[in-house]
Write an enzyme that holds these catalytic residues in place. Structure first.
Site, PDB file in Angstrom:
ATOM      1  N   GLY A 111      54.023  32.966  45.506  1.00 29.20           N
ATOM      2  CA  GLY A 111      54.090  34.145  46.367  1.00 29.20           C
ATOM      3  C   GLY A 111      54.272  33.827  47.844  1.00 29.20           C
ATOM      4  N   TRP A 112      54.552  32.577  48.160  1.00 31.70           N
ATOM      5  CA  TRP A 112      54.713  32.194  49.571  1.00 31.70           C
ATOM      6  C   TRP A 112      55.877  32.952  50.213  1.00 31.70           C
ATOM      7  CZ3 TRP A 112      54.197  26.175  50.418  1.00 31.70           C
ATOM      8  CH2 TRP A 112      52.912  25.782  50.035  1.00 31.70           C
ATOM      9  N   ASP A 158      47.629  30.272  40.779  1.00 32.36           N
ATOM     10  CA  ASP A 158      47.427  30.271  39.322  1.00 32.36           C
ATOM     11  C   ASP A 158      46.290  31.179  38.852  1.00 32.36           C
ATOM     12  OD1 ASP A 158      49.338  28.358  39.622  1.00 32.36           O
ATOM     13  OD2 ASP A 158      48.313  26.840  38.401  1.00 32.36           O
ATOM     14  N   ASP A 209      59.193  25.323  39.562  1.00 35.51           N
ATOM     15  CA  ASP A 209      57.904  25.326  40.249  1.00 35.51           C
ATOM     16  C   ASP A 209      57.967  24.468  41.523  1.00 35.51           C
ATOM     17  OD1 ASP A 209      55.227  25.219  40.911  1.00 35.51           O
ATOM     18  OD2 ASP A 209      54.549  24.795  38.874  1.00 35.51           O
TER      19      ASP A 209
HETATM   20  C1  GLA Z   1      51.560  25.083  38.701  1.00 39.58           C
HETATM   21  C2  GLA Z   1      51.985  26.423  38.132  1.00 39.58           C
HETATM   22  C3  GLA Z   1      51.359  26.616  36.767  1.00 39.58           C
HETATM   23  C4  GLA Z   1      51.764  25.474  35.849  1.00 39.58           C
HETATM   24  C5  GLA Z   1      51.388  24.127  36.466  1.00 39.58           C
HETATM   25  C6  GLA Z   1      51.955  22.974  35.670  1.00 39.58           C
HETATM   26  O1  GLA Z   1      50.182  25.044  38.979  1.00 39.58           O
HETATM   27  O2  GLA Z   1      51.634  27.464  38.990  1.00 39.58           O
HETATM   28  O3  GLA Z   1      51.752  27.848  36.203  1.00 39.58           O
HETATM   29  O4  GLA Z   1      53.147  25.545  35.608  1.00 39.58           O
HETATM   30  O5  GLA Z   1      51.891  24.033  37.794  1.00 39.58           O
HETATM   31  O6  GLA Z   1      51.696  21.741  36.256  1.00 39.58           O
END
Ligand code: GLA
Length: 395
Positions: free
Chosen positions: A199-200, A220, A150
């Site tokens: 999606g950047w 999200d 992430d």
């Molecule tokens: C981001 C991701 C989520 C999740 C949180 C966890 O927002 O997009 O799917 O993994 O971090 O902190």
């Protein structure tokens, strides 16, 4: 050489030739969209070893594992401290990652973990920045089969090192994802690689290049109809970037989390299978209603998502609040989703010729598991408010 001996030698030779093929096939990662469960949508920052074990148990006892939900993915907030050698350890909510992983594997499931290319994750736990090889090795030693990576804290590094230089920032981002991919490969363990950078930079155009097996296409999801629909219906046009081993990921499922009606969750599920989306349940599996379980495990519906052809579906038409989407399936069949985005029931008419079926087509309602008796050249159905109907058209 005697005849039986010659036969045995011949059989051994054939097996030796076939082994690499069998091995190559068994290591095709994410040949169909990954299915499983992820801790974030329900447990978020509170997830513990016990929750993960309970989820693994529930996947088995509910029949979800046998329906295809294999990955048990721990999201953010498992991380503890790095030791003097820089090796990451889990925090006190995860006393023994290797034992947890063994437990999950003993149930015929696979296990996944989460990190960030940045110094910190989104929830401000330790990321893998400057520890990539070391972390990949640790995950492999723990027996991890899936990594969600992430962007989060890496955005700070991009800002610092490439202020006002989007091109350079983009190159840095790609390099960071590629670095972890190489580190995962170096472990020798097949680990599904899930990119999460919202999606950047049109990630669908370069996700495969940096080793991604799936990549989030949006920010999200949340357990609200408006957000689910906003994400799901925005996926039009992305079909050509998905295929076996590399999938667009419109984020995890919210089915069963309580914020939507049964029809809204049916629309969520229908849209996700048409999109050949990864199906990662995000609910508390130990407390599922029969309706949630039925939505998650309908065999014919899941078969649309998991069809071996591996083609994502796309929009066929949109008229007012109603939309028709279709997805190519094996053997020339197609799945068709009829969606109603309005708060009142709507009548939708589907003409198979619009997606290339001449007379003589067969129609089946997949949620109901029922062949439809269609006389004319179209099928008209009333779709409940925020609901969906999923059809299979074949010759
Ligand atoms: C981001 C991701 C989520 C999740 C949180 C966890 O927002 O997009 O799917 O993994 O971090 O902190």
């Amino acid at each position: 050489m005697s005849r039986p001996k010659a036969l045995i030698a011949f059989a051994l030779l054939v097996t030796a030739y076939m082994l690499p093929v069998a091995f190559a096939q068994s290591t095709t990662l994410a040949a169909t969209p990954p299915m499983g469960w992820n801790s974030w949508n329900h447990f978020a920052g509170k997830v513990s070893d016990a929750d993960v074990r309970a989820s693994a148990d529930a996947l088995v006892s509910s029949g979800m594992r046998d329906a295809g939900y294999i990955y048990v993915n721990i999201d953010d907030t498992w991380q503890g401290e790095r030791d003097a050698q820089g090796v990451i350890h889990a925090n006190s909510r995860f006393p023994d990652m290797k034992a947890l992983s063994d437990y999950v594997h003993s149930k015929g499931l696979k296990i996944g973990i989460y990190s960030s290319p940045g110094p910190l994750t989104c929830a401000h736990y330790d990321g893998s920045y400057q520890h990539e090889e070391q972390d990949a090795k640790t995950y492999a030693e723990w027996g991890m089969d899936f990594l969600k990576y992430d962007l989060c804290g890496f955005r700070e590094i991009m800002k610092k090192e490439a202020p006002n230089d989007p091109q350079k920032a983009f190159a840095m981002q790609k390099a960071a994802y590629e670095k972890m991919h190489k580190a995962l490969l170096a472990t020798g363990r097949p680990i599904v690689y899930s990119l999460c950078q919202y999606g950047w930079n049109d990630v669908w155009k370069w996700g495969t290049e940096v080793g991604g097996n799936l990549w989030r296409t949006t920010g999200d999801i949340s357990d609200r109809y408006s957000r689910m629909a906003e994400i799901g219906f925005s996926q039009a046009g992305l079909a050509k970037f998905a295929g076996p081993g590399h999938w667009n990921d419109p984020d995890m499922l919210e089915v069963g989390n309580g914020g939507m009606t049964e029809d809204q969750y049916r629309q969520h599920m229908t849209l996700w299978v048409i999109l050949a989306a990864p199906l990662l349940a995000g609910n508390d599996l130990s407390k599922m209603t029969p309706s949630t379980l039925a939505l998650l495990t309908n065999k014919e519906v899941i078969a649309v998502d998991q069809d071996p052809l591996g083609k994502q579906g796309d929009r066929v038409s949109a008229v007012g609040p109603t939309e028709i989407w279709s997805k190519p399936l094996s053997n020339g069949a197609q799945a068709v989703g009829l969606f109603n985005r309005a708060d009142t029931e709507e009548t939708i008419t589907f003409r198979p010729r619009d997606i290339g079926f001449a007379k003589g087509f067969k129609l089946r309602d997949l949620w109901q598991g029922k062949d439809l008796n269609v006389t004319g050249d179209s099928y008209t159905v009333t779709v409940p408010a925020y609901g969906a109907v999923l059809l299979k058209v074949s010759r």
